[in-house]
Motif scaffolding. Structure first.
Motif: not given
Length: 568
Positions: A80-81, A97-99, A158-159, A166-169
């Motif tokens: 997420d960005r 959601w998440g942090v 690294p993203q 794993a990249r849900t956003g």
């Protein structure tokens, strides 16, 4: 570790991270920064082992993040960005959601990942979600990241190396007003409520109403009242009810737009904000005991479970105006007329109370007179709690409390806090001495020396720290949604215990001894005399501090008491 927090403001999340890291034995300093802040000089002055940014909208300069490990707390899931993450979570009706805690680099929200924690998204407003589920996840992620940094062996991920799953956003644009617009003639109630809740604290939803432009803040569904879509139907407790395409919503607060070059505007109870513009509308009260009625909103409710009574209240931002205090006092007296042995006060989740309503005071024709009325109404409520001797009173803090709100809680026989609650038992930052019988309750619980230190340092406390100091009697370690069920269970058990009548008798005897030693009236008279001098002196610093606080004036520097705090 020596940890420096950098933030746009000492907001609820920054306060909680500050308090949790301090509890963990770290030495924590804070710097409130803007784009003009010479951050490299600030960092050199602090010489931290680690920099953490719990709430930062300005980029960290390369010369800082290239020389120091700098962790950015982003309130969104991995991938997420964007600056409106929590707004989007509510606006979209997300279930999870998440942090993510990221390492600062050249691109906002794109750094390597030190920790990530997900969380539920209940049907609440953005600010409630942010202070509770998001804050819980953020603290868990920050503490994990700090531990990993301290280990010296962990390498952040690294993203772009993470699998797609794993990249849900994903990157999202700012949630601007054109995306928040409500179509009152076609949008159903659930859509309108979600839109309002996604903007409940800031920025609000820009809309036209009664010939003027307003920002609408907060929204609650109404299933009984109906009318022509867009029209106002009724008022209740300062809120207005507005018809949707298939029902109606309650809107508690409005804010006028800021004039070019003018000061910031403030949120007010909707009926107060509208003033003479408001047409004649029926005031439709909700009974204290709403029972199984269809969805409707009220800010005060009462219910019973066996010999335990529960007086639940939830005011926007935790602020309690003169009207809030008087209505809550009337409800309290009703609750005390019921045949219960335990009475629990508090909201089901989120804020307990932050004391008097500074926005209403700032906007009043005579702020000093309104402040005086508000403070006396608050004192009347606290006095009623202190002098209740025929049952045990419990203050249940599902969320944060500050200033007079903390003192309201301390008037009870027991204080129960959700483990995540943050307490600010002081008034100094607004230039106030304080009232609410704090000179009786705070030293009575913590001792004179600790009470003086708490009011002087003016720093936030975790619930655990409050318990160590004697301000908190029980910590309830649970998710925000579970606080009300758990406190209900505890209160019913307390009310049915064999020792409850003996405890009630003992508290009555103690109150009589304390009254004989020094009457409550003497504490109140002394506190109010000091506060009267502050309120009615137009040159007193409090007025400028209040104005800056409620109008969100830009940061002009970091208060000295935040720069360095002792560990633990």
């Amino acid at each position: 570790m020596r940890i420096l927090l950098i933030a746009d403001a000492f907001n609820s999340l920054t306060q909680r991270v500050h308090a949790e890291l301090g509890d963990g034995g770290h030495q924590v300093g804070v710097e409130l920064v803007t784009r003009e802040t010479p951050l490299l000089d600030v960092v050199r002055r602090h010489a931290p082992d680690l920099i953490v940014a719990p709430m930062l909208t300005t980029p960290v300069p390369r010369e800082v993040w290239s020389a120091h490990t700098c962790l950015i707390v982003h309130p969104g899931p991995v991938g997420d960005r964007g600056p409106s993450s929590v707004d989007w979570a509510v606006h979209l009706g997300a279930e999870r959601w998440g942090v993510t805690v990221l390492q600062a680099n050249d691109e906002m929200d794109a750094g390597d990942i030190w920790a990530a924690v997900d969380c539920a998204v209940p049907e609440v407003g953005k600010s409630d979600l942010y202070r509770n589920e998001i804050a819980d996840a953020a603290v868990e992620a920050v503490l994990a990241a700090v531990e990993r940094v301290a280990s010296g062996t962990y390498r952040p991920q690294p993203q772009d190396s993470l699998p797609e799953a794993a990249r849900t956003g994903r990157p999202r644009p700012p949630l601007r007003q054109d995306l928040r617009r409500i179509d009152w003639h076609h949008d159903p109630t659930d859509t309108v409520v979600r839109t309002l809740r996604a903007a409940d604290s800031r920025p609000g939803v820009r809309d036209e109403l009664l010939g003027g432009t307003w920002y609408l803040h907060g929204g609650h569904p109404e299933d009984t009242l109906t009318g022509r879509p867009g029209e106002l139907l009724a008022t209740r407790c300062g809120a207005v009810c507005r018809a949707t395409a298939d029902g109606a919503v309650w809107i508690p607060e409005l804010r006028p737009p800021r004039r070019p070059g003018g000061p910031g505007t403030v949120k007010l109870p909707a009926t107060l904000a509208l003033g003479d513009r408001l047409p004649p509308l029926p005031e439709v009260p909700a009974p204290l005991d709403a029972g199984d009625r269809p969805r409707t909103w009220t800010d005060i409710r009462y219910r019973e479970d066996g010999r335990a009574g529960f007086l639940e209240f939830a005011f926007p931002g935790g602020a309690m105006s003169t009207d809030h205090c008087r209505r809550l006092l009337a409800a309290y007296r009703h609750a005390c007329s019921r045949p219960t042995s335990v009475l629990v006060l508090g909201s089901r989740r989120d804020f307990f109370s932050n004391g008097i309503h500074l926005n209403v005071i700032e906007s009043a024709t005579d702020p000093a007179a309104e402040a005086w009325d508000n403070l006396n109404a608050m004192d009347d409520l606290v006095h009623a709690v202190l002098t209740t001797t025929d049952r045990l009173v419990v203050a249940a803090l599902g969320g944060n409390a500050a200033a007079g709100g903390v003192m309201l809680a301390l008037a009870a026989d027991e204080v129960w806090c959700r483990a995540a609650a943050v307490l600010n038992p002081h008034y100094r930052l607004l230039g106030l001495y304080g009232s609410e019988y704090w000179t009786y309750t705070l030293p009575g619980r913590a001792g004179a020396r600790v009470a003086a230190e708490l009011t002087r340092r003016a720093l936030p406390l975790t619930a655990a720290a409050g318990q160590r100091l004697g301000l908190v009697d029980r910590i309830v370690d649970c998710d925000p949604q579970d606080f009300a069920p758990q406190t209900t269970h505890l209160a019913v058990r307390l009310a049915s215990s064999s020792a409850v009548q003996a405890r009630i008798a003992a508290k009555k005897a103690e109150r009589e001894r304390d009254e004989a030693e020094r009457p409550l009236a003497a504490y109140r008279e002394d506190e109010l005399a000091r506060m009267h001098r502050i309120f009615f002196d137009p040159e007193h610093p409090h007025h400028a501090l209040r104005r800056a606080f409620v109008r969100k004036e830009p940061v002009t520097g970091t208060p000295e008491h935040l720069r360095t705090a002792p560990a633990g």
